[in-house]
Design an enzyme around this catalytic site. Structure first.
Site, short mmCIF file in Angstrom:
data_model
loop_
_atom_site.label_atom_id
_atom_site.label_comp_id
_atom_site.label_asym_id
_atom_site.label_seq_id
_atom_site.Cartn_x
_atom_site.Cartn_y
_atom_site.Cartn_z
N ASP A 568 0.82 -1.22 0.00
CA ASP A 568 0.00 0.00 0.00
C ASP A 568 0.85 1.27 0.00
O ASP A 568 0.76 2.08 -0.92
CB ASP A 568 -0.94 0.01 1.20
CG ASP A 568 -2.08 -0.95 1.02
OD1 ASP A 568 -2.48 -1.18 -0.12
OD2 ASP A 568 -2.57 -1.47 2.03
C1 LIG Z 1 -9.83 -2.04 -2.83
C2 LIG Z 1 -10.79 -2.82 -3.69
C3 LIG Z 1 -10.36 -4.27 -3.68
C4 LIG Z 1 -12.15 -2.73 -3.01
O1 LIG Z 1 -13.08 -3.45 -3.76
P1 LIG Z 1 -14.63 -3.04 -3.73
O2 LIG Z 1 -15.02 -2.83 -2.30
O3 LIG Z 1 -15.34 -4.09 -4.50
O4 LIG Z 1 -14.65 -1.59 -4.41
P2 LIG Z 1 -14.70 -1.04 -5.91
O5 LIG Z 1 -13.55 -0.17 -6.11
O6 LIG Z 1 -14.87 -2.13 -6.90
O7 LIG Z 1 -16.03 -0.18 -5.87
C5 LIG Z 1 -16.20 0.97 -5.08
C6 LIG Z 1 -17.68 1.19 -4.85
O8 LIG Z 1 -17.86 2.37 -4.08
C7 LIG Z 1 -18.73 3.24 -4.77
N1 LIG Z 1 -18.36 4.63 -4.49
C8 LIG Z 1 -17.16 5.08 -4.08
N2 LIG Z 1 -17.18 6.42 -3.93
C9 LIG Z 1 -18.43 6.82 -4.24
C10 LIG Z 1 -19.09 8.08 -4.27
N3 LIG Z 1 -18.48 9.20 -3.91
N4 LIG Z 1 -20.38 8.10 -4.65
C11 LIG Z 1 -21.03 6.95 -4.98
N5 LIG Z 1 -20.45 5.73 -4.97
C12 LIG Z 1 -19.18 5.67 -4.60
C13 LIG Z 1 -18.53 2.87 -6.21
O9 LIG Z 1 -19.54 3.31 -6.99
C14 LIG Z 1 -18.46 1.35 -6.12
O10 LIG Z 1 -19.76 0.87 -5.90
P3 LIG Z 1 -20.38 -0.44 -6.59
O11 LIG Z 1 -20.21 -0.24 -8.05
O12 LIG Z 1 -21.78 -0.48 -6.11
O13 LIG Z 1 -19.54 -1.59 -6.09
C15 LIG Z 1 -10.88 -2.24 -5.10
O14 LIG Z 1 -11.32 -0.91 -5.02
C16 LIG Z 1 -9.55 -2.25 -5.86
O15 LIG Z 1 -9.10 -3.29 -6.37
N6 LIG Z 1 -8.90 -1.08 -5.98
C17 LIG Z 1 -7.66 -0.90 -6.76
C18 LIG Z 1 -6.44 -1.39 -5.99
C19 LIG Z 1 -6.35 -0.80 -4.61
O16 LIG Z 1 -6.19 0.37 -4.44
N7 LIG Z 1 -6.51 -1.64 -3.60
C20 LIG Z 1 -6.58 -1.23 -2.20
C21 LIG Z 1 -5.24 -0.91 -1.67
S1 LIG Z 1 -5.30 -0.48 -0.01
C22 LIG Z 1 -5.14 -1.94 0.86
O17 LIG Z 1 -4.79 -2.93 0.34
C23 LIG Z 1 -5.39 -1.85 2.32
O18 LIG Z 1 -5.68 -0.78 2.82
O19 LIG Z 1 -5.27 -2.90 2.94
#
Ligand SMILES: CC(C)(COP(=O)(O)OP(=O)(O)OC[C@H]1O[C@@H](n2cnc3c(N)ncnc32)[C@H](O)[C@@H]1OP(=O)(O)O)[C@@H](O)C(=O)NCCC(=O)NCCSC(=O)C(=O)O
Length: 810
Positions: A568
């Site tokens: 991270d």
């Molecule tokens: C971290 C994740 C695995 C989390 O997976 P998920 O919980 O399935 O999240 P997603 O990103 O796929 O989807 C985010 C959801 O939040 C919603 N969302 C987010 N912000 C908003 C706002 N402001 N308004 C409305 N909706 C929102 C968005 O529409 C999605 O909804 P829906 O469409 O309804 O789902 C993924 O985001 C990811 O692979 N990110 C890229 C790599 C990364 O940064 N990984 C985390 C590192 S930190 C780490 O590892 C750590 O801290 O430990």
């Protein structure tokens, strides 16, 4: 604008001899900086021997060196010859920055010490990389990555029941320190642009390790929890499990992902058991859970499991290693691993992509020792010595005080990239949906039926200092319009959702650049914006599993283990670096661009040694528990202190050099067994490390940890007490002010780790503003920045486009 290399106006001298300095200048050279490595006649140590102990064939530079030194220049200078030292000083007079560590004969010359360099060249940025920092009670003390991990708590918390705690393999902390160093150097350079004043950037590898390898801000967490951490080491569950044909790794970072995992492994009774959402309960039932997951995984191939996991959106990865990662289809498709310019070796590509008119130079070969000496001698003889330029006194501007940054981020990686900009002056606005805020808020110390429970999340507090909070729903058309208006007044957008999310909002660079061509748009997907794994999600642990980092962490007779979290801050620091590369272009041309920083790409760079050594020498790095390919003896030893019930208290001892061995022998009182001539050299010690462990074990068992540390450290032997990660009270941290106190209106007082790169010219606390409460600064953004009326504000609020606090019901 024609194609340009972003940093082609930057010259950096590299006087370092470790991995941290070499990776720092590797990143800079990768963005086009001229990097001149000044080496003593014996050459950089990695020319002969890699960090994992491979000795290169006679007359051939080591493969890891060739990777790290690609596209750089080499000037050779004998520290005993004044004319050679004068040449190095003449090159420095033409440079913007120098990267220094104390470990080469050349760097030890008095005129080439950080303070002397700063005095002689006030416009030069002097980046000093040392184990503990340039000053303080521990400055100059002996250390290796292993003892730094032990002191910081990075070892104490990681392990499996019934086994000793285990260190992270692969010197990840040094690579991490190099990344922070490169990122800090670019920030300092931007500040220098305003007054030409250089500074010493005093970088502590210890602090880099404490920040990244201790499993997510434990000091903040336990300070807010008001209790120490449970002393038992822990490991990820579900974590890494053997399959029919290899290993697969999971990381269920959210409650939803755990529930999806239960479906994956066909345990609907677990799905119904709410207690299992808590990791602590899973840990308590480790044996039962592991038995089922192991059996389930063993009946399937890794590919089958990954396909199912992707369909259920459970973060998962194959456990890669030096032999397998270059064959992984996504890495091949995305050209994340490429052939070295010299041929015959596979190495990681630049860990980010610029999708703009500026282009990164193609990777070049490493220089032969002294290849550029004559050229630089001619150049300094021909040209006049440049003047240092005017320098102003302290109190200049902060590097990013002209920037507004908007972040759509969650968890640690994305937030840490934006946090870095805030630490150094940017106005950072964190956008969260009141209905779906940053997942870090879910790791709250309060139960979900308590008032404002989402404001009691220590890890959110630690990773979001320096930011303003905007509660804005982007799943509402008016919310998206408002965001686009805000981006029109902003300089940088950072996001780290899965790629589908921004696509679903149609937030593309093409759209945003229509009205704000200067916007730098940083995207930090797990695996990339294109390619077979584009839509897979992943956490730090997923990257550690895929890249090889987990492969070298753990005991030889056990499963690989994740370092847990390092990817991270690693991804965040690489994003902050890549963003600044794009900023350097924008500062010259006014043009913004899309910057793609896949998390896995930075992990692959930091694990580079594994694929490089496998393809160069056919050597597959293995797990070695607490031993190391480059140190012997090295291990954890039980002391005579009262039993802690967990096999400790323990000390860590690590001998990397012959001088450290001699110091150890002296400190032990020169016992007869230690005088054997073959033990004077590394190979002899390595061959007899079982015996050395037994001897040291017996010696330590008679003494307290304090006695052992006092006796060995005074003698110059790298040694450490195996600390727990929540202990912030090391005298060295206190001296450098590494932890800063931050007041929070709901939580109260908290403690947050600062920056391992200490700017010495303008000293300022890096956490000047606490983390925002959800939607706390809506009024400022909507009415002051966007100029809307109070009625319009009320209307947005009434329609739940903006909101303050959590509101799950829409
Ligand atoms: C971290 C994740 C695995 C989390 O997976 P998920 O919980 O399935 O999240 P997603 O990103 O796929 O989807 C985010 C959801 O939040 C919603 N969302 C987010 N912000 C908003 C706002 N402001 N308004 C409305 N909706 C929102 C968005 O529409 C999605 O909804 P829906 O469409 O309804 O789902 C993924 O985001 C990811 O692979 N990110 C890229 C790599 C990364 O940064 N990984 C985390 C590192 S930190 C780490 O590892 C750590 O801290 O430990």
């Amino acid at each position: 604008m024609t194609d340009m290399s972003p940093l082609d106006d930057v010259t950096v001298v590299d006087l370092s001899s470790g991995v941290a300095g070499a990776y720092c200048t590797h990143l800079l050279a990768g963005a086009g900086a001229v990097v001149v490595r000044a080496e003593p006649p014996e050459g950089h140590p990695l020319r002969r021997r890699s960090a994992s102990g491979i000795v290169s064939p006679d007359g051939e530079d080591g493969a890891l060196f060739r990777f790290l030194a690609g596209s750089t220049q080499s000037v050779v200078a004998d520290p005993e010859r004044p004319a050679d030292v004068a040449l190095v000083l003449d090159v420095l007079a033409r440079a913007d920055a120098v990267v220094w560590d104390p470990d080469s004969r050349l760097a030890a010359v008095p005129a080439l010490q950080p303070a002397a360099l700063h005095e002689r060249f006030p416009a030069l940025d002097v980046l000093a990389l040392t184990a503990f920092g340039l000053d303080g009670p521990w400055a100059g003390r002996a250390a290796t990555e292993f003892t730094l991990q032990a002191w910081s708590g990075a070892i104490g918390w990681r392990g499996l029941p019934g086994r000793p705690p285990v260190s992270v393999g692969g010197r990840v902390g040094e690579w991490m320190a190099g990344t922070f160093a490169a990122t800090g150097l670019l920030a300092s350079r931007r500040r220098r642009a305003s007054d030409h004043g250089g500074q010493i950037l005093d970088t502590s590898i210890f602090e880099a390790v404490a920040l990244s390898l201790t499993n997510m801000h434990p000091v903040t967490y336990f300070a807010e929890a008001g209790r120490p951490r449970d002393p038992a080491p822990m490991s990820l569950l579900p974590g890494i499990h053997a399959t029919k044909d290899g290993w697969v790794g999971f990381m269920t970072g959210t409650g939803q992902q755990w529930l999806d995992f239960c479906v994956l492994v066909e345990r609907f009774d677990w799905l119904d058991d709410e207690t299992l959402i808590a990791q602590g309960e899973r840990e308590r039932r480790r044996d039962e859970l592991t038995a089922h997951i192991d059996a389930w995984a063993a009946a399937r191939t890794t590919a089958e499991i990954l396909e199912l996991a992707a369909a259920l959106r459970v973060p998962a990865a194959p456990v890669g290693n030096g032999a397998t990662i270059s064959a992984i289809d996504h890495f091949a498709d995305q050209e994340m691993l490429v052939e070295a310019p010299e041929g015959g070796v596979v190495q990681p590509a630049t860990p980010y992509r610029l999708h703009g008119k500026a282009s990164l130079p193609a990777p070049g070969r490493a220089p032969a020792l002294g290849e550029h000496t004559a050229e630089w001698a001619r150049r300094v003889a021909d040209g006049p010595r440049p003047s240092a330029g005017p320098t102003s006194g302290p109190g200049g501007r902060l590097p990013f005080d002209d920037l507004r940054v908007v972040e759509l981020t969650a968890f640690w990686a994305g937030p840490s990239a934006a946090q870095f900009l805030g630490m150094h002056g940017a106005e950072v606005i964190k956008v969260e949906s009141p209905a779906r805020p940053d997942g870090m808020r879910a790791l709250s110390l309060r139960a979900v039926d308590e008032e404002q429970w989402w404001e009691y999340a220590p890890l959110f507090h630690a990773t979001n200092t320096g930011k303003l909070g905007l509660g804005l729903r982007l799943d509402r058309p008016r919310g998206l319009e408002l965001l686009v208006d805000l981006l029109d007044t902003s300089d940088v957008l950072i996001e780290n959702f899965s790629p589908r999310v921004l696509d679903s909002w149609e937030l593309s660079p093409e759209l945003l650049h229509q009205t704000n061509p200067g916007l730098i748009f940083v995207r930090m997907p797990a695996f990339g914006l294109t390619g077979p794994w584009r839509d897979r999600t992943g956490f730090a642990q997923t990257m550690e599993q895929a890249s090889g980092m987990a492969w070298v962490t753990g005991f030889p007779d056990g499963a690989p283990q994740v370092p847990s979290g390092v990817c991270d801050p690693l991804a965040g620091a690489h994003a902050a670096f890549a963003l600044q590369v794009a900023l350097a272009v924008r500062d010259r041309t006014g043009e913004g661009m899309l910057v793609e920083v896949p998390m896995v790409a930075s992990a692959l760079n930091v694990a580079a040694e594994q694929v490089i050594e496998y393809t160069a020498y056919g050597v597959l790095a293995q797990r070695q528990g607490n031993r190391s390919p480059s140190a012997a003896p090295q291990n954890l030893y039980r002391t005579a202190d009262p039993d802690d019930g967990l096999g400790g208290p323990l000390v860590a001892i690590s001998v990397e050099t012959d001088d450290q061995w001699t110091a150890l022998v002296d400190a032990l009182g020169r016992p007869g067994w230690a005088q054997a001539s073959e033990l004077a050299g590394f190979a002899g010690r390595k061959a007899r490390e079982d015996e050395l462990d037994a001897r040291l074990g017996a010696w330590c068992a008679q003494r307290s940890a304090d006695e052992i540390v006092a006796a060995l450290w005074t003698a110059g032997v790298p040694v450490a007490r195996v600390a727990m990660p929540h202990e912030p009270d090391h005298t060295q941290f206190a001296h450098r002010g590494f932890f800063e106190t931050v007041e929070h209106p709901v939580e109260g007082s908290t403690i947050v780790a600062g920056s391992p790169v200490r700017f010495t010219r303008d000293r300022y606390p890096v956490h000047r503003r606490r983390a925002p409460m959800l939607g706390e600064h809506n009024a400022y953004v909507v009415t002051e920045l966007l100029g809307m009326t109070a009625d319009e504000y009320d209307d947005l609020e009434a329609n739940h486009v903006i909101g303050t606090g959590l509101r799950l019901d829409g």
